[in-house]
Design a protein around this motif. Structure first.
Motif, PDB file in Angstrom:
ATOM      1  N   ASN B  87     103.459  19.834  43.125  1.00  0.00           N
ATOM      2  CA  ASN B  87     103.972  20.376  41.859  1.00  0.00           C
ATOM      3  C   ASN B  87     104.158  21.890  41.874  1.00  0.00           C
ATOM      4  OD1 ASN B  87     103.811  17.767  40.840  1.00  0.00           O
ATOM      5  ND2 ASN B  87     101.758  18.095  40.100  1.00  0.00           N
ATOM      6  N   GLU B  91     108.473  20.581  35.995  1.00  0.00           N
ATOM      7  CA  GLU B  91     109.238  19.328  36.020  1.00  0.00           C
ATOM      8  C   GLU B  91     110.511  19.377  35.191  1.00  0.00           C
ATOM      9  OE1 GLU B  91     105.594  16.193  36.757  1.00  0.00           O
ATOM     10  OE2 GLU B  91     106.337  16.480  34.718  1.00  0.00           O
ATOM     11  N   ILE B 129     113.322  17.896  38.244  1.00  0.00           N
ATOM     12  CA  ILE B 129     112.301  17.802  39.282  1.00  0.00           C
ATOM     13  C   ILE B 129     111.281  16.717  38.947  1.00  0.00           C
ATOM     14  CG2 ILE B 129     110.395  19.082  40.367  1.00  0.00           C
ATOM     15  CD1 ILE B 129     112.222  21.584  40.168  1.00  0.00           C
ATOM     16  N   TYR B 132     111.681  13.649  40.896  1.00  0.00           N
ATOM     17  CA  TYR B 132     111.548  13.726  42.362  1.00  0.00           C
ATOM     18  C   TYR B 132     110.292  13.001  42.820  1.00  0.00           C
ATOM     19  CZ  TYR B 132     115.042  17.489  43.129  1.00  0.00           C
ATOM     20  OH  TYR B 132     116.191  18.239  43.232  1.00  0.00           O
ATOM     21  N   SER B 137     109.743  16.745  46.370  1.00  0.00           N
ATOM     22  CA  SER B 137     109.193  18.011  45.833  1.00  0.00           C
ATOM     23  C   SER B 137     108.802  18.959  46.951  1.00  0.00           C
ATOM     24  CB  SER B 137     107.954  17.745  44.986  1.00  0.00           C
ATOM     25  OG  SER B 137     108.270  16.972  43.885  1.00  0.00           O
TER      26      SER B 137
END
Lengths: 217, 292
Positions: B87, B91, B129, B132, B137
């Motif tokens: 992460n 996102e 994202i 993903y 990522s």
């Protein structure tokens, strides 16, 4: 700092899409149905100038769980720029909220006529709402950097309550000191109020820079 | 040989947990890949965070490109690409929006290069994202790290949780990066097989201390393990034992200078040893002393 503000912009747009849509439809409704009354206009002002920056400040607060905050520190940006970008973004949201309110007010006055008792009332409303928003951010943002966990959402509400109390307190003091203030005196009060709120906001920014520069993340 | 990154006697203690990294010293030579290994909680991330100034070290020096990096030294951070384990990015962003942000932060951001990496890794530009996978990522983070002319890559457990095919793909990209002379990589991982493939140097951290700092070739070719009975174990001189671990029916003994030991103890078989097993023996076995 441009990149950091752009980052905040994307965050606000993604998180507050629904609010922004709500603001739009509320504005349209007021123009169609409620422009003759003070209260809908006042409510719209509060949503835009206080509500929108309030929710935005919760989204932008420092959050230790968010790994993006840690990643940003590895970018070629200084810690002071990170903090300043948050304050700048909040200032921009307050400005945008104010401008949207000005547009709605003017449009409403054109369509329905002037809804308030005096012109100075509008100035006072704007000054107070902007002042509340600036002071709320000035209290909340340094706290979020001092103690970045879930309790800060409660702190944001407390900050809002304190800022409203401060504004009401200032208004009460003026009413006590001057029995029947003239429009000029009220204009001076509104200006002074705004200047004070901006000063507190800027001091808070410096304080937050100082807090963040000493922290581990 | 010049070093891109030098740590000298770095110390950092967390008051609340009492965990500390102590006297961390190692370097990342130019043009090399340094594998930074240790079990979970050994201090790898703490060390990485000290390097990047995310946390403040208590003492010691860290030089990057010949200078100590402070908060003001944004020119140094222009040349560092960072990949964390998960992460890295919010996102709610798409790859395109991420490039928009980073293009305004990095002075040498290369949009064309970034788009090429997106195409190479098969990453969609306009998809958020949050949709993903973990591998995607990671690839995005590596694409970002390689798109602003970085000279030093710092990867903190970047291959953890990825399948072998994905890890192999990423390792190939890292090898390509380091082919250029002044490019270096510090890669922390507890997946030793990845480091066996690409690392030039191995630094092993355990309980906040560096207990091994060698070239990979030295570890693979010169270190060995003797698997012997208890009787045979007592015949091995303690100065020859780096670490030993008692198992059900045998004792595993980690040794150095394999050829010398083979000549010295002709009745014992000395096997080659993997980084995994070295790590296991050093962590779970009885160590003789710090290995230099």
């Amino acid at each position: 700092m441009q990149g950091l503000i752009r980052n905040h912009y994307y965050k606000i747009v993604s998180k507050l899409k629904i609010l922004l849509i709500f603001i739009f439809f509320t504005g349209v409704s007021i123009l169609i149905f409620g422009g003759r009354e003070e209260i809908p206009l006042f409510a719209f002002l509060c949503i835009n100038v206080i509500g929108f920056p309030f929710i935005s400040s919760i989204g932008l607060r420092k959050n230790n769980i968010d790994k993006w905050n840690r990643y940003i520190l590895s970018l070629p940006v200084k810690r002071c720029e990170i903090v300043k970008s948050v304050f700048a973004t909040q200032a921009i949201t307050i400005l945008i909220g104010s401008m949207l309110s000005v547009i709605l007010f003017l449009t409403s006055f054109l369509i329905h006529g002037f809804a308030f008792y005096r012109y100075i009332d509008v100035v006072l409303l704007f000054s107070s709402a902007i002042g509340i928003s600036l002071i709320m951010n000035a209290i909340f943002l340094p706290i979020s950097y001092l103690d970045s966990n879930d309790r800060t959402e409660a702190m944001s509400i407390i900050s809002l309550i304190i800022s409203v109390a401060i504004m009401l307190g200032l208004i009460a003091v003026i009413n006590i000191l001057i029995e029947k203030p003239t429009d000029m005196q009220l204009m001076i009060f509104a200006t002074g109020n705004l200047v004070l709120a901006i000063a507190v906001f800027l001091i808070s920014c410096s304080l937050t820079v100082s807090i963040y520069s000493k922290q581990d993340c | 040989m010049n070093s891109t990154l030098i740590l000298k006697n770095v110390n950092k203690k967390y008051e609340k947990s009492n965990f500390a990294i102590k006297d961390i010293s190692f370097s990342v030579p130019e043009g090399s890949i340094v594998g930074f290994i240790g079990e979970n909680g050994a201090g790898k991330s703490t060390t990485m965070n000290c390097i990047l100034n995310v946390i403040r070290r208590d003492s010691g020096t860290i030089e990057i490109f010949g200078r100590e990096m402070t908060d003001e030294d944004i020119d140094i951070r222009e040349n560092i690409g960072v990949v964390y384990d998960s992460n890295n990015f919010p996102e709610y962003l798409t790859a395109k929006q991420l490039a928009d942000i980073l293009g305004r932060i990095y002075s040498k951001w290369d949009d064309f290069c970034f788009e090429q990496f997106l195409r190479r890794f098969g990453l969609p530009e306009s998809q958020k994202i949050k949709s993903y996978s973990r591998g995607m990522s990671m690839k995005l983070a590596i694409a970002v790290a390689l798109s602003h002319d970085s000279k030093l890559l710092i990867l903190d457990e970047a291959t953890s949780g990825l399948d072998p095919i994905m890890r192999d793909e990423i390792l190939d990209v890292l090898l390509e990066f380091v082919k250029q002379e002044n490019h270096s990589i510090l890669l922390s991982s507890h997946i030793t097989s990845d480091l066996e493939k690409i690392a030039d140097y191995i630094v092993f951290i355990h309980n906040g201390e560096i207990i091994l700092n060698k070239t990979k070739d030295e570890l693979i070719y010169e270190y060995g393990v003797i698997r012997c009975s208890e009787n045979d174990f007592h015949n091995i001189l303690s100065e020859d034992i780096l670490s030993s671990m008692k198992k059900d029916y045998q004792i595993d003994v980690l040794i150095k200078n394999r050829k010398l030991i083979e000549k010295k103890y002709k009745n014992l078989i000395v096997d080659s040893v993997s980084l995994d097993e070295i790590m296991l023996l050093l962590v779970k076995g009885e160590r003789n002393a710090r290995i230099d």
